[in-house]
Design an enzyme around this catalytic site. Structure first.
Site, short mmCIF file in Angstrom:
data_model
loop_
_atom_site.label_atom_id
_atom_site.label_comp_id
_atom_site.label_asym_id
_atom_site.label_seq_id
_atom_site.Cartn_x
_atom_site.Cartn_y
_atom_site.Cartn_z
N ASP C 76 0.90 -0.98 -0.22
CA ASP C 76 0.32 0.01 0.08
C ASP C 76 0.91 1.37 0.03
O ASP C 76 1.70 1.92 1.21
CB ASP C 76 -1.32 -0.07 1.08
CG ASP C 76 -2.26 1.17 1.05
OD1 ASP C 76 -1.92 2.05 0.37
OD2 ASP C 76 -2.83 0.99 2.21
N TRP C 101 5.82 -3.35 8.11
CA TRP C 101 4.94 -3.78 8.39
C TRP C 101 5.10 -5.24 7.76
O TRP C 101 5.95 -5.11 6.32
CB TRP C 101 3.11 -3.50 7.89
CG TRP C 101 3.06 -3.49 6.68
CD1 TRP C 101 1.97 -4.79 5.12
CD2 TRP C 101 2.85 -2.33 4.75
NE1 TRP C 101 1.69 -3.65 3.98
CE2 TRP C 101 2.65 -2.23 4.39
CE3 TRP C 101 3.51 -1.11 5.26
CZ2 TRP C 101 2.85 -1.59 3.25
CZ3 TRP C 101 3.92 -0.46 5.01
CH2 TRP C 101 3.36 -0.70 3.38
N ASP C 120 9.07 0.99 4.18
CA ASP C 120 9.38 2.68 4.42
C ASP C 120 10.09 3.96 3.97
O ASP C 120 11.11 3.17 5.05
CB ASP C 120 7.99 3.17 4.44
CG ASP C 120 6.28 3.09 4.52
OD1 ASP C 120 6.21 2.77 3.65
OD2 ASP C 120 5.77 3.66 5.46
N ASN C 148 -1.37 -2.06 6.80
CA ASN C 148 -0.69 -1.53 5.42
C ASN C 148 -1.12 0.21 5.65
O ASN C 148 -0.95 0.76 5.41
CB ASN C 148 -0.79 -2.31 4.85
CG ASN C 148 -2.11 -2.18 3.77
OD1 ASN C 148 -2.91 -1.53 4.44
ND2 ASN C 148 -2.52 -3.21 3.45
N VAL C 150 -0.81 2.26 8.14
CA VAL C 150 -0.37 3.25 8.85
C VAL C 150 1.31 3.67 8.86
O VAL C 150 1.76 2.75 7.41
CB VAL C 150 0.18 2.07 10.57
CG1 VAL C 150 1.28 2.80 11.27
CG2 VAL C 150 -0.46 1.45 11.41
#
Lengths: 382, 175, 175, 382
Positions: C76, C101, C120, C148, C150
C-alpha cells in the site's frame, strides 16, 4: 525459556519469522538508500509548487537522457531553487509555518548534498521571501559559489545576501521599486524595475552595496508591451521577450546594463496569424550555440501570455532569425534547454503532468516521462 | 508592516480628502517604511493600457460561479464561492487579506470598466475547487501589484501566506 | 526507541542462534521498553491464515514495475522503483525505515511463500507515482504489524513520519 | 505637495484608484469573513489525508442537505478528528514538522470554534500520535466534553488523556497489545486487542486508570476472519463486522464488555454470489432507528476488504435482517449515516472525488456534491 522469551517484538516480526525459517531460506534482503552520480548536463529539476497543497513544493530530479526520476526534494511554500556552480550542492529557499498553514513563520535556505539529495545544513533567512509562482529570478548563486541571493517581497523588494562560507545572512540589499535577482557577475545582480528600467547592484563580501545604478530610461514599454519576467541568458547577455514577441537584449557586463537593439520574433504574417509567446516559463537560451527558444501558441489574443504553447520556435541570436519550429506532440507550459554542446530541449506540461524531450538542434522528439505526480510548473537546469 | 497596511486601509476608507490621505502617506513613508512606490499616473496608465488591449475571451458573464464571470478577468486562484464563501466573502475561519492585486474588468451589464481587487482569503490550505486562471492585466513580479502569481496575503493578521481561495471585489470605476 | 530498533535489527542479522536472540530480547524488554508483543505462534498463525485465504487477484507477475508484482500482494503506497529507488532501494536522500508491516506472498517462479517486509522510505513527501494498493493480509490497527495503513517510519533516524515511497524486501521463506 | 506625496503605496493602488475615481463610483465593496450557523444533524466532515501530500490533512465541512461546502480546516500529517458533544467545538489532533517533512516533530490538539472554523486554542501532545489512515477510533471525546482521548502508536499503544478544562494532558494510559479509543461511557473507553479480545479502560479526572479489564476470550477469530477496526455504534452497543460479513455485537456498558450473539450479514446464496463488505469506512449505525448500514461489493474474493462498494445494505439490528439494498449510482469507498430521526446516508467516493446523499430510510437518491478536490477518504459526523 521464560514465557517472556517466547514473545517477540511485533515490529521485527518479519525478521523473527526469518529466525524460524532460517534453515531453508534464501539470504535476507536489505534495503539501501541510493546515492546519485554527479548531475549530468541533461539533468532537470521539475518543480511542483501547487500539487494539491500550497504548503509543499516538491521537486523531481530527472535524468533527461534516460527520462527516469532520480529522486525528489521536499520544500515548503513556493520554494526558490538553485544549484551551486560546482553542481555539488542544491539550494532551496523555503517557508514553513509552525502549524502548517499558520503559526510562526520560518524562512530558511536549505543546503542539499547533490549526490544524496539530503539536507546537510541550513541558513535561517529573514521572513521576507518572495512567495509567488517560483522562477529562476528568485534565487541566484554567485559564480564562485560564495553567496546565494534570495529575493524578498513584503511587498517592498530587497535581496537577502547569504554567505555560504559562514552560513549566515551577510546583509540585505534594498532594490526599491525593482524586483528579481539575476546574477550578472562575480558580485553583481540585476533587477527589473516597475517603470521598465533596469537596476544593477554590486556588493562586497560583507553583503553591502558598493554600487547601484539604474538605466536612465526604460528598456521596454511597460504600458504597451511588458516583458516576461525571466530573460533567456546567453553569457553576459540577457534576452527579454515581450508579451507581443519583441526581443529586448540587455548586456549585463556594464553597470548600469546596456540595452541592445530590439527585434521582433514575428513576421507580419505570423503576427497576423495570431502567434504569441506564452507559458509559465516560455523562453530559454543556449549559450553554446547562441540560440533562443520560445514557446508559442496561436490565437486567443491579448493577455494569453500564460497560455500553453503548441510549438517551440528557435532563433539564431546573432542573425535575429528563426531557424526552426518544433511542433510539440503535447502542448506545454514551460520549456528549458540544457547548456551543453548537444543541447536537449525539455517541454513540461502541467496537465497531464509530463515532460517531453527533444534534440534542441534538430528538433527530433526523444521521448516523454509521463505520470509526473501533481501539477508540475517549472523546470530548473544546470 | 501588518499594522501599517491596516492603518492604510482604514485611512483610505475614512478619508474623503485625497490630498489629506496622500500627505499622510508621505508621513508614513518618512517614518522609515520602505515600500515599492509608483506614481499615481503609472498605475492609472497601466489600467488604461489593459483596457485598450481588447477582449480576453473571458470576463463576459454575470454568473460569479463560473470562471467567465466578468470580474474574474484578471483572476488566478480558486473561487471562494466554491469554498464556503462568495466572490465578496471569505470562508469561515480564513483570514481576509487587506491587500490584493488588481485588474480592470468590464461589467457587461453597464459596459463600464471597474477596478477589481482580488483579495486572497488566507490561513488555510488551498481549497482546490473551481480553479480559474485568467490573466488580463497580469504582469511579472517587477510590477508587483499587478502580479497574480504572488501570494497576496500581505498584511493578514494573524499572518499567513497560505491561500484558501480568492475573492473579486469592486474597488471603483475605472476613470 | 530508535536505538532499540537498530540494535534489534543488527542483533537479528548477526545471531545464528534463535534461542540466544530471544533470550536477548527478553533482556531488552526487561530493560523497561514497552512494545506491542505477540507470541511467535500468533504471527506465524496469521501468516498461515493469509496463505490459506487464496488468491487476491494481484501478486502474480515477476515485474517489479507493476502493481501485480508478486511481492506487492500486501503493498500500500508508491513503488520506490518509480521514485528514484527500486523495490529494494530507497531513493537518494530518503530515510530507510528499519521497521515495516509484513505480508506473505507467493513467488510464481518457485511457488513458495515468502515473508515480505514493506519498508517505507521516509523523510520526503509522497512521491505520488505508481500508487499500488493491494491488501492481502492487511488488518486494522489492533494488529499493528499487519496494518498497511500505518505510516511505517518507526525508528527512522533522523525521525520523520512522512513517506516518500515503499519497498518490498524478502525477509524469509514462510515456514 | 512634495514629489514624494504624489507617489502611492503599490499595495493599496486599487484603493487609491478609488480615490481618483471617487466622484463617479458606486460604493466600494468590502470583503467579510463568513460565520456559520450551528452545525445541523446532516453536516458531514470530509477528510482528505492524502491529497498530493502526506503533510496536510484537509477537512471539508459540508452541509449534507444543501450539499454545499461550508468551509475547510487544514491539519497536518494524518489528523484525528472529533466534534465536541455540544457541537460548539471541533478538535483535530495534528502532527507537524518544523521543516515540513522533517525536523522537529510537534503533536498538538487544535481546538476550533465550530461557528468560525478558526483555531481558538491548542494543547501540545506527546509526540506519539497514531499516524495512519484516519478513522473515528483514533480520537474520542467523553460525553461531558471534559476529556479528549488521543490514540498513540509508537508502535507501542497508549492513549493520551487531554483535559479540555485545564487544556493540558492529564495523563497517558497504556493499552499494551490493544489499540483504538472507542468511547464507552463517562470515563470509559474500549480498545481491540491483537488476539481478538477487548480491553475496557476506566479512568478518573486525573487521567489515571481506575479499572482496566480484558474479555477472557476473543470476541472474534482473528486468524480466520478479522473484523474491521471501527464498529457501528448504536447506543451502548457496538457492532463489529468481519471481513467475511459476520456481525459481532459488543455491549460497552459493562467492564469488560459483553459479547452478544454473532450473526451473518449474508445468506448462503449471497455468500456464494461473492458479496463482501468493504471500503475505507464500510459500516455505520443509526441509533434512532436501530439500523446497520454496510457498504458491499461483489467479487474479488479474499482481502478485498478495502475495495469500493456498489451497494449499501441496510439491516434491522433487532431482527438481524436485511431490510434494504441501496444501489449506488457511483461506487463508493466510505459511508456515514446521520444520527437523527430522518437520517441521511452519505456515500463518499475517492476517485472521482464526490459524495452522494440518500434518504437512509427509503433509499431515495437525494443528490451529489462533486468536484471535491484531492482524494477524500473518510467522513466524520455529529
Amino acid at each position: 525459556m521464560t514465557k517472556r522469551a517466547v514473545y517477540i517484538v511485533a515490529i521485527v516480526c518479519g525478521l523473527l519469522t526469518w529466525c524460524g525459517a532460517r534453515a531453508q531460506m534464501p539470504p535476507e534482503e536489505g534495503v539501501k538508500v541510493r546515492e546519485l552520480p554527479l548531475a549530468g548536463p541533461h539533468w532537470v529539476f521539475i518543480m511542483n509548487p501547487f500539487s494539491g497543497t500550497l504548503q509543499v513544493t516538491s521537486v523531481f530530479v530527472v535524468d533527461g537522457d534516460s527520462l527516469q526520476i532520480m529522486g525528489q526534494m521536499t520544500g515548503g511554500i513556493t520554494s526558490a531553487f538553485a544549484v551551486s556552480p560546482d553542481r555539488k550542492q542544491i539550494y532551496m529557499a523555503d517557508t514553513f509555518y509552525s502549524r502548517g498553514s499558520r503559526g510562526e513563520r520560518t524562512d530558511v535556505l536549505t543546503i542539499y548534498d547533490a549526490r544524496h539529495l539530503a539536507p546537510v545544513g541550513e541558513v535561517i533567512l529573514p521572513t521576507k521571501r518572495q512567495l509567488s509562482i517560483p522562477d529562476s529570478s528568485q534565487m541566484a548563486v554567485t559564480p564562485d559559489g560564495r553567496f546565494v541571493l534570495v529575493a524578498n517581497v513584503t511587498p517592498a523588494t530587497s535581496v537577502s545576501v547569504v554567505d555560504m562560507v559562514n552560513r549566515s545572512v551577510a546583509g540585505e540589499i534594498e532594490t526599491s521599486g525593482c524586483a528579481e535577482t539575476l546574477i550578472a557577475g562575480a558580485r553583481r545582480f540585476v533587477s527589473v524595475c516597475s517603470d521598465g528600467a533596469m537596476l544593477t547592484t554590486e556588493f562586497n563580501d560583507d553583503g553591502k552595496v558598493t554600487a547601484q545604478k539604474r538605466t536612465d530610461k526604460p528598456f521596454f514599454d511597460i504600458e504597451k508591451d511588458p516583458v516576461f519576467g525571466v530573460p533567456a541568458r546567453v553569457g553576459e547577455d540577457a534576452y527579454f521577450v515581450s508579451y507581443h514577441g519583441m526581443v529586448y537584449p540587455m548586456n549585463f557586463a556594464s553597470n548600469p546594463a546596456t540595452p541592445g537593439s530590439a527585434w521582433s520574433l514575428f513576421s507580419d504574417a505570423e503576427r497576423q496569424a495570431g502567434w504569441l509567446p506564452g507559458g509559465y516559463q516560455p523562453l530559454w537560451g543556449n549559450a553554446a550555440k547562441g540560440l533562443l527558444f520560445v514557446l508559442m501558441h496561436q490565437g486567443g489574443g491579448e493577455w494569453t501570455h500564460k497560455n500553453p504553447g503548441t510549438e517551440v520556435w528557435v532563433y539564431d541570436l546573432k542573425q535575429h532569425k528563426r531557424i526552426d519550429r518544433i511542433v510539440l506532440p503535447q502542448a506545454a507550459n514551460s520549456i528549458l534547454v540544457s547548456q551543453d554542446n548537444a543541447p536537449t530541449l525539455f517541454a513540461l506540461s502541467a496537465m497531464p503532468a509530463m515532460m517531453q524531450s527533444f534534440s534542441a538542434l534538430d528538433g527530433r522528439y526523444l521521448g516523454t516521462i509521463s505520470g509526473l505526480s501533481g501539477v508540475p510548473w517549472e523546470m530548473f537546469g544546470l | 508592516m501588518d499594522s501599517l497596511v491596516e492603518q492604510l486601509t482604514r485611512t483610505v476608507a475614512q478619508r474623503t480628502s485625497r490630498r489629506g490621505f496622500l500627505a499622510r502617506m508621505g508621513k508614513l513613508m518618512l517614518g522609515g517604511m520602505v515600500l515599492p512606490l509608483l506614481p499615481v499616473d503609472r498605475v492609472m496608465g497601466t489600467a488604461r493600457a489593459q483596457m485598450t488591449m481588447g477582449p480576453t475571451g473571458t470576463g463576459r458573464t454575470d454568473d460569479p460561479s463560473t470562471c467567465d464571470y466578468w470580474r474574474y478577468c484578471g483572476f488566478d486562484g480558486n473561487l471562494c464561492g466554491c469554498c464556503g464563501g462568495s466572490h465578496t466573502e471569505c470562508p469561515a475561519g480564513t483570514i481576509m487579506s487587506p491587500t490584493s492585486w488588481v485588474g480592470t474588468c468590464r461589467d457587461p451589464s453597464d459596459g463600464k470598466e471597474y477596478i477589481i481587487g482580488y483579495r486572497d482569503c488566507c490561513g488555510k490550505d488551498v481549497c482546490g475547487r473551481c480553479f480559474c486562471e485568467n490573466n488580463k492585466g497580469d504582469m511579472p513580479i517587477y510590477r508587483t501589484q499587478l502580479d497574480n502569481g504572488v501570494i497576496w496575503c500581505f498584511g493578514t493578521k494573524p499572518s499567513s501566506y497560505v491561500v484558501n481561495c480568492t475573492t473579486a471585489v469592486r474597488l471603483g470605476l475605472k476613470t
